[in-house]
Write a protein that holds these residues in place. Structure first.
Motif, PDB file in Angstrom:
ATOM      1  N   ARG A  84       1.674   1.250   6.793  1.00  0.00           N
ATOM      2  CA  ARG A  84       1.669   2.055   8.024  1.00  0.00           C
ATOM      3  C   ARG A  84       3.030   2.641   8.352  1.00  0.00           C
ATOM      4  NH1 ARG A  84      -3.294   0.268   9.674  1.00  0.00           N
ATOM      5  NH2 ARG A  84      -3.516  -1.974   9.726  1.00  0.00           N
ATOM      6  N   LEU A  85       3.821   2.978   7.363  1.00  0.00           N
ATOM      7  CA  LEU A  85       5.053   3.709   7.637  1.00  0.00           C
ATOM      8  C   LEU A  85       4.661   5.161   7.945  1.00  0.00           C
ATOM      9  CD1 LEU A  85       7.554   2.368   4.951  1.00  0.00           C
ATOM     10  CD2 LEU A  85       7.118   1.576   7.261  1.00  0.00           C
ATOM     11  N   ALA A 121      -8.718  -3.017   8.390  1.00  0.00           N
ATOM     12  CA  ALA A 121      -7.317  -2.613   8.507  1.00  0.00           C
ATOM     13  C   ALA A 121      -7.187  -1.112   8.736  1.00  0.00           C
ATOM     14  CB  ALA A 121      -6.556  -3.009   7.241  1.00  0.00           C
ATOM     15  N   PHE A 137      -8.198   1.310   6.595  1.00  0.00           N
ATOM     16  CA  PHE A 137      -7.955   2.087   5.395  1.00  0.00           C
ATOM     17  C   PHE A 137      -9.245   2.500   4.696  1.00  0.00           C
ATOM     18  CE2 PHE A 137      -3.895  -0.221   5.840  1.00  0.00           C
ATOM     19  CZ  PHE A 137      -3.113   0.896   6.084  1.00  0.00           C
ATOM     20  N   THR A 157      -3.466  -5.124  12.904  1.00  0.00           N
ATOM     21  CA  THR A 157      -3.634  -5.851  11.648  1.00  0.00           C
ATOM     22  C   THR A 157      -2.526  -5.444  10.693  1.00  0.00           C
ATOM     23  OG1 THR A 157      -4.935  -4.141  10.542  1.00  0.00           O
ATOM     24  CG2 THR A 157      -6.139  -5.688  11.928  1.00  0.00           C
ATOM     25  N   ALA A 158      -2.276  -6.292   9.708  1.00  0.00           N
ATOM     26  CA  ALA A 158      -1.397  -5.906   8.607  1.00  0.00           C
ATOM     27  C   ALA A 158      -2.182  -6.146   7.326  1.00  0.00           C
ATOM     28  CB  ALA A 158      -0.116  -6.716   8.616  1.00  0.00           C
ATOM     29  N   TYR A 159      -2.069  -5.198   6.414  1.00  0.00           N
ATOM     30  CA  TYR A 159      -2.934  -5.212   5.239  1.00  0.00           C
ATOM     31  C   TYR A 159      -2.111  -5.430   3.972  1.00  0.00           C
ATOM     32  CZ  TYR A 159      -5.647  -3.024   1.509  1.00  0.00           C
ATOM     33  OH  TYR A 159      -6.287  -2.757   0.327  1.00  0.00           O
ATOM     34  N   ALA A 194      -6.901  -1.443  14.664  1.00  0.00           N
ATOM     35  CA  ALA A 194      -6.467  -1.506  13.268  1.00  0.00           C
ATOM     36  C   ALA A 194      -4.960  -1.691  13.187  1.00  0.00           C
ATOM     37  CB  ALA A 194      -6.890  -0.242  12.525  1.00  0.00           C
ATOM     38  N   ARG A 195      -4.258  -1.134  14.178  1.00  0.00           N
ATOM     39  CA  ARG A 195      -2.794  -1.249  14.163  1.00  0.00           C
ATOM     40  C   ARG A 195      -2.314  -2.670  14.446  1.00  0.00           C
ATOM     41  NH1 ARG A 195       0.665   2.286  13.551  1.00  0.00           N
ATOM     42  NH2 ARG A 195      -0.019   4.362  12.980  1.00  0.00           N
ATOM     43  N   ARG A 230       8.385  -3.124   6.692  1.00  0.00           N
ATOM     44  CA  ARG A 230       7.441  -2.713   7.726  1.00  0.00           C
ATOM     45  C   ARG A 230       8.026  -2.821   9.129  1.00  0.00           C
ATOM     46  NH1 ARG A 230       1.457  -4.363   6.030  1.00  0.00           N
ATOM     47  NH2 ARG A 230       1.722  -4.554   3.794  1.00  0.00           N
TER      48      ARG A 230
END
Lengths: 349, 520
Positions: free
Chosen positions: A238-239, B315, B317, B338-340, B335-336, B362
């Protein structure tokens, strides 16, 4: 040079990152640029001997610095674009367009020069966004997108300039230029500083500080490197990939506009084809400075050294009256040699 | 170093070597260093024709280096390889060694037949397709009907067989399989192993490198254990059991056992909730699923069932409709939270950055001032902190990420997601291509992250992984999701695996549920 880094890198294996490692890291970066600067010094010495010392005259050296500043400023912008993993072929024609825009708005349309300059920078931002839009949103390879926009820009430049060159000191019949504005504009770079230092060199130093900070010391630069290193991973982390690509192309465009205006102010005239001969040297400077066309790698100090190397060679050969053909051959050879050398040293590590 | 020069005690006798029998392949005292890292430390191992030799070892033990040396990708510092007693160098192509890689190393833009031919063309004009032998080879491997398909467009199993065909076309003496089935379905791997056995029976020397203990037991005759660059022991006959291999692999390391919490501990609030969740292109539909605080939930399902897509969609995607809630947020904001982490390390790491930089990639405010000035000291400190917390084995955190072993790279990928402190960690195959020791460590760090009051949702392909790491599991079959099963209700992995298999069957027979989410 690599043996120096080796000796600097032999502190006892400490579990944490100590000074040894910091020195090692800094040493690696310095070694790269240091090697380049060594090459520059060696070539300078060679030219000094061959030219019976004419090369080392202060006036000549300062002129050389001025000459390199254009390529360096363009190179800073290009370095940012290469680091994020893209390429820009349109900056050379944007250079021409920027100069022509100022000239046309100022001289032909009668705008105040300040507004004309603002217009040029505004258009540069638009061009940067245009390139970024097709690259990052429409997802056309930037090589194609900027190849197209480059030609588009050149056509536009020819259109608004009617293929004319402009010189504000001698405006075309029926137009007039305010002397105060002319003095302001020329003062941007054609101005005597203490020790005869060219004004453009100050601009180059300022640009180097700004771009160098952005690339090496800011979150922006860190993420640019990540995006250029692995774009898919950057997206999944998410960059802000799209936003950063816009910023990179806009920075490139701003650099092209700045370089164009400084040259225009110094030389005193602008023609529509201006800048086209700068495309290759700018790429050469950035690549010689260690940037990778594959993305994720490139520094401002490297770009600066690359531009200096090219300037030294061009200036020295000119002093020796070598002619432009020989200069071209030299430029090509040096570019390939620098990249080969870099690959070899990388492999040795 | 020759055989005559080591008449020393039996303790010095390399354990990987066979006695006098010189037929087959013999690797002797192979050593390789990368800078300060010893990858191989006088590795000795041998294999006879007609047998399948398994090679097992933790990540970073030197397996990959051994393969690379045999495949002529890197040169050994010292040591030799003997084939039938004759010294062999990789430049001797005839009677050579062919490697079938974990990920097929082929040309996706060429057809299957062209892939078989490229580099071995007999003429400069490419109007003749494969010759009779090559056709027979493709026929034999069951890929003849794909001959004119672009390699990139055929299933992975076919790509794998193309790689095998390519290896066999050189008529090698020795075939080295490096985790050949890591991306294959169970059916496809069964088929692959049948072929491997047939190759051994026809007199080839077959070496199989694998992480999956059950496969090593089922499909090899002997297993060489490689630890720290040496072959520590060779197991065969009655000694060749999963248990024994596992124990040999973690000599010195601590086994963690099942790390799942008991059901009573997982009664926190719902952190992730899916209601009427349906895939944008119909891969799954009508999904009702939740993950509570302090809970690890697994989703399993064969490739194409929609399980992978389901996890990815949480997530953000993978396009999906319905209602997703994560820590009270809905829609895009959910979704933000979460980390995928992708199953593919090439999609989660930045090869041009250091270990520490990968870990903090990140983050924003943690490593930079409000104005965006990078605080590099902070970044390194955070990297060191994560290295210690997550047990990442690296000399310094300023080393390039590529200098780490696969298992440690995976820990870095997961650490980068965890340091972001997401409410829910979303992973695909968190331990793909990772050795047993690192697996347990990764399960441990997932568990600890959940215990801090977070949720973990992961897509798994191995039942043992579900058993070891998850609290609950859903089975996805043909796009519909089963109710959750409590892993703690099953005493052993066999019982859990049985239940999962039943659910998969059951789901397969059920009709596709309506996409609008009205299913119960």
């Amino acid at each position: 040079m690599s043996s120096q880094t080796q000796t600097a890198s032999t502190p006892p294996a400490s579990p944490s990152i100590g000074w040894g490692n910091r020195v090692r890291g800094a040493g690696r970066g310095l070694a790269r640029v240091g090697g380049l600067l060594l090459a520059v010094l060696a070539i300078m010495a060679l030219f000094a001997v061959l030219s019976d010392g004419r090369f080392l005259v202060v006036g000549n050296l300062l002129g050389m610095l001025r000459y390199m500043s254009t390529v360096a400023i363009l190179g800073f912008g290009l370095c940012i674009v290469l680091v994020v993993g893209e390429i820009d072929l349109s900056f050379a024609n944007l250079y021409g367009l920027s100069g022509i825009l100022v000239a046309v708005a100022w001289i032909v349309w009668g705008w105040p020069v300040y507004l004309a300059i603002l217009l040029a920078f505004g258009v540069a931002v638009l061009v940067g966004c245009f390139n970024a839009f097709f690259t990052a949103v429409v997802k056309i390879p930037s090589f194609i997108a900027t190849l197209g926009s480059s030609t588009l820009l050149f056509g536009f430049t020819l259109l608004i300039s009617r293929s004319q060159s402009f010189n504000p000191t001698y405006p075309p019949p029926g137009t007039a230029v305010d002397p105060g504005q002319l003095a302001f504009f020329q003062g941007l770079s054609n101005r005597a500083l203490p020790f005869g230092l060219p004004m453009q060199v100050l601009w180059m130093a300022a640009a180097a500080l700004v771009f160098g900070f952005l690339l090496a010391r800011s979150l922006f630069g860190f993420r640019l490197k990540a995006i250029g290193g692995n774009q898919r991973a950057a997206e999944l982390a998410r960059l802000p990939v799209t936003r950063y690509k816009f910023l990179a192309f806009v920075l490139m465009a701003l650099a092209a506009c700045l370089a164009a205006l400084l040259d225009f102010a110094f030389i005193g005239s602008i023609q529509p084809t201006a800048g086209q001969q700068l495309l290759f040297p700018s790429f050469a400077a950035v690549i010689i400075g260690g940037a990778s066309l594959a993305g994720g790698r490139g520094t401002i100090t490297g770009t600066l050294s690359g531009a200096l190397l090219l300037a030294v060679i061009a200036n020295g050969l000119a002093l020796l009256a070598a002619g432009s053909f020989v200069q071209q051959m030299f430029l090509g050879t040096v570019t390939i040699a620098a990249v080969v050398l870099d690959q070899v040293t990388q492999r040795l590590k | 170093m020759t055989a005559a020069s080591d008449p020393a005690t039996s303790a010095d006798q390399p354990v990987g070597l066979l006695p006098a029998d010189r037929c087959g392949v013999e690797v002797r005292d192979l050593s390789k260093r990368y800078g300060d890292t010893v990858a191989l430390d006088r590795l000795s191992v041998s294999a006879r024709p007609g047998e399948v030799l398994g090679v097992a070892g933790p990540n970073g033990a030197g397996k990959t280096t051994m393969i690379k040396i045999l495949a002529d990708e890197v040169a050994a510092d010292s040591g030799e390889v003997l084939i039938d007693g004759e010294p062999w160098t990789p430049s001797i192509r005839a009677r050579g060694i062919a490697v079938v890689h974990q990920e097929p190393q082929l040309f996706p833009n060429l057809t299957v037949a062209e892939n078989l031919l490229v580099g071995r063309e007999r003429r400069r004009v490419l109007i003749h397709g494969p010759n009779g032998d090559e056709r027979a080879l493709m026929e034999d491997l069951g890929i003849a009907r794909f001959a004119d398909h672009r390699l990139g467009s055929v299933p992975l199993a076919v790509q794998q067989r193309t790689e095998i065909a390519r290896a066999l076309a050189d008529e090698p003496r020795i075939l080295l399989f490096d985790e050949p089935n890591s991306a294959l379905t169970e059916e496809e791997s069964d088929d692959l192993f049948r072929r491997i056995h047939r190759l051994a029976e026809s007199g080839h020397v077959v070496i199989l490198v694998s992480h999956r203990l059950s496969e090593l037991v089922a499909h090899t005759d002997r297993v060489a254990i490689v630890v720290d660059g040496r072959c520590t022991t060779v197991l065969d006959g009655a000694h060749l059991t999963e248990d024994r291999i596992a124990r040999e692999l973690v000599v010195g390391a601590r086994g963690e056992g099942r790390s799942g919490a008991s059901p009573a501990e997982t009664d926190g609030g719902v952190l992730v909730a899916l209601e009427g969740w349906a895939h944008g292109r119909g891969r799954f539909g009508g999904v009702e699923l939740d993950v509570r605080e302090r809970e690890v939930v697994a989703v399993v399902g064969v490739e194409g069932s929609g399980a992978r897509e389901l996890v990815r969609s949480v997530a953000g995607f993978e396009g999906a409709t319905g209602r997703l809630t994560v820590a009270g947020e809905t829609g895009r904001a959910a979704a933000r939270r979460t980390a995928y982490v992708s199953a593919d390390r090439q999609m989660s790491l930045f090869p041009n950055l250091t270990v520490a930089e990968n870990i903090v990639a990140r983050l924003d405010r943690e490593i930079a001032s409000r104005a965006g000035v990078l605080r590099r000291g902070r970044a390194v400190a955070l990297g060191q902190d994560a290295r210690d917390r997550f047990g990442i084995k690296t000399g310094t955190v300023t080393a390039p990420i590529g200098s780490l072993s696969g298992g440690n790279q995976q820990k870095v990928a997961i650490a980068a997601a965890i340091v972001q402190r997401p409410a829910a960690l979303v992973l695909e195959e968190p331990t793909r291509g990772v050795d047993v020791g690192s697996k347990a460590e990764i399960y441990g760090l997932l568990r600890r992250y959940a215990d801090d009051g977070n949720a973990v949702l992961m897509f798994c392909t191995e039942d043992a992984e579900v058993f070891e790491a998850a609290d609950r599991v859903h089975v996805v079959s043909r796009g519909s999701v089963s109710p959750a099963i409590r892993v703690g209700d099953h005493a052993d992995v066999e019982s859990l695996a049985g239940e999962l298999a039943r659910l998969e069957e059951h789901g397969a027979r059920r009709p596709q549920p309506p996409i609008d989410g009205s299913a119960p």
